[in-house]
Design an enzyme around this catalytic site. Sequence first.
Site, short mmCIF file in Angstrom:
data_model
loop_
_atom_site.label_atom_id
_atom_site.label_comp_id
_atom_site.label_asym_id
_atom_site.label_seq_id
_atom_site.Cartn_x
_atom_site.Cartn_y
_atom_site.Cartn_z
N SER A 1 18.77 11.55 13.84
CA SER A 1 17.86 10.84 14.75
C SER A 1 17.00 9.93 13.88
O SER A 1 16.81 10.19 12.69
CB SER A 1 16.98 11.85 15.49
N THR B 1 -28.33 0.20 -16.50
CA THR B 1 -28.32 0.99 -15.27
C THR B 1 -29.02 0.19 -14.19
O THR B 1 -30.09 -0.38 -14.44
CB THR B 1 -29.01 2.35 -15.45
N SER C 1 -11.12 -24.75 -12.58
CA SER C 1 -11.74 -25.62 -11.59
C SER C 1 -11.02 -26.95 -11.53
O SER C 1 -10.53 -27.46 -12.55
CB SER C 1 -13.21 -25.85 -11.94
#
Length: 467
Positions: A139, A186, A317
């Site tokens: 199936s 941090t 660019s």
Amino acid sequence: MDDFRIEKDILGEMKISNNIYYGINTLRSINNFSISNKKANYKIITAIVTVKMACTLANKKLNYLTSEKADAIITACNKILKGEFIDQFVTDSLQGGAGTSTNMNVNEVLSNIAIEVLGGHKGNYSIINPIDDVNMSQSTNDVYPTAMRIAAIKLLRTTSDAFSKLQDALQIKENQFANILKLGRTELMDALPIMAGQQFGAYARAIARDRWRLYKVEERLRETNIGGTAIGTGMNASQKYIFLVTDILQDITGLGLSRSDFPIDTTQNMDVFVEVSGLLKAAAVNLMKISNDIRLLGSGPSGGIGELIVPPVQAGSSIMAGKVNPVILEMVAQVSMKVIANDTAITLAASSGQLELNAFAPIIADSILDSLEILKNAVNTLTDKCIINIDVDAKNCSINLENSNVLVTALVPYIGYDKASEIYKRSLLENRPVRYIIETEQILGKDLLDKIFNPLSLTSPGIPGKN
């Protein structure tokens, strides 16, 4: 001879060009599901063909199929696995029916190739029937999920290998930059010093976890429901066939596949793909973190942090002459976003199945294979075109660290937090290094300061100067 044939199903008749190998079921799928302009992943096609071969061999050995029919179907399978007839697999990646359209596409193409192998004309299903012969004892509902697992395992192995290669490259950089002291950060603000090598070491360990998790999760994919037929009960598949087909599938694929001891579960539940996808998402999170870190630390060349030198790979660019962008890292971030999005689709699809079947297996298959493929390619590209040749600008690292005044933290055990804070403020106001103030005012001696500010002492556990 006409250039078309007539095929019939329960809904009626359709004209089909004699140039094509698929049949009426596939043609109806094309009419119903021209949705994404993206065909079903070819890896799921070849995995289904592999399952069909195993099923055919089992049916032949048990004398359910004649040798003539079985050999013709196996020949057709081999042709497809060698790369022929790729253009005949046309079902959309997004389709209703739990994968039935794709399964029938494979059944019809195999049938018509096999018919020609036996000297017949396409569409003469009295010779080889797509359902009665090619789909015998099967199936969609056991073939498709089994094929999903086979395709995913193969990609999972190469993806895990890619992470292993990236881990090795990061560990090489950990050693290469082991003696370069730099400013830690941090919350994007100056923090304690860290060796550049330690930073890459942290990346390597995160990737090592991803590699190990992806390597181990293959075990979850090895259990298949082949032989379970429509809902996992095994109706229309004999016990002998159910055991034999799994053994044959193991031999053909070389994978450690096993027969589910409860195929009803394996047929309806797709949580294993959610688990695999979740680990891919975790890996994507790490990759995005690493790529964003490197982009930030490599920003510049004049107005950014400029502590890492990212290898240039193309002009950046069409208007700003000489500009070079971190495009490899940007690509990795986008791939990570796509993997995370795919995980959402897989999660929703797996949770939306009802009762004895999940109708949304096609989007799960498409998404998991997409995530594995693009993640593998992105990691290999990141390794080869960025990490291997990345470098540290030791001069900029030193300047940024000296200008930060965060080294005052190392003095806290000697002069106290309040005194250290006072010196830090003076350093900022007077624009003078912390060490200069300490030495000039003879708060601490030079020999002790040399020990305190030793790079190894600053980046190791313990009190600087007393290690």
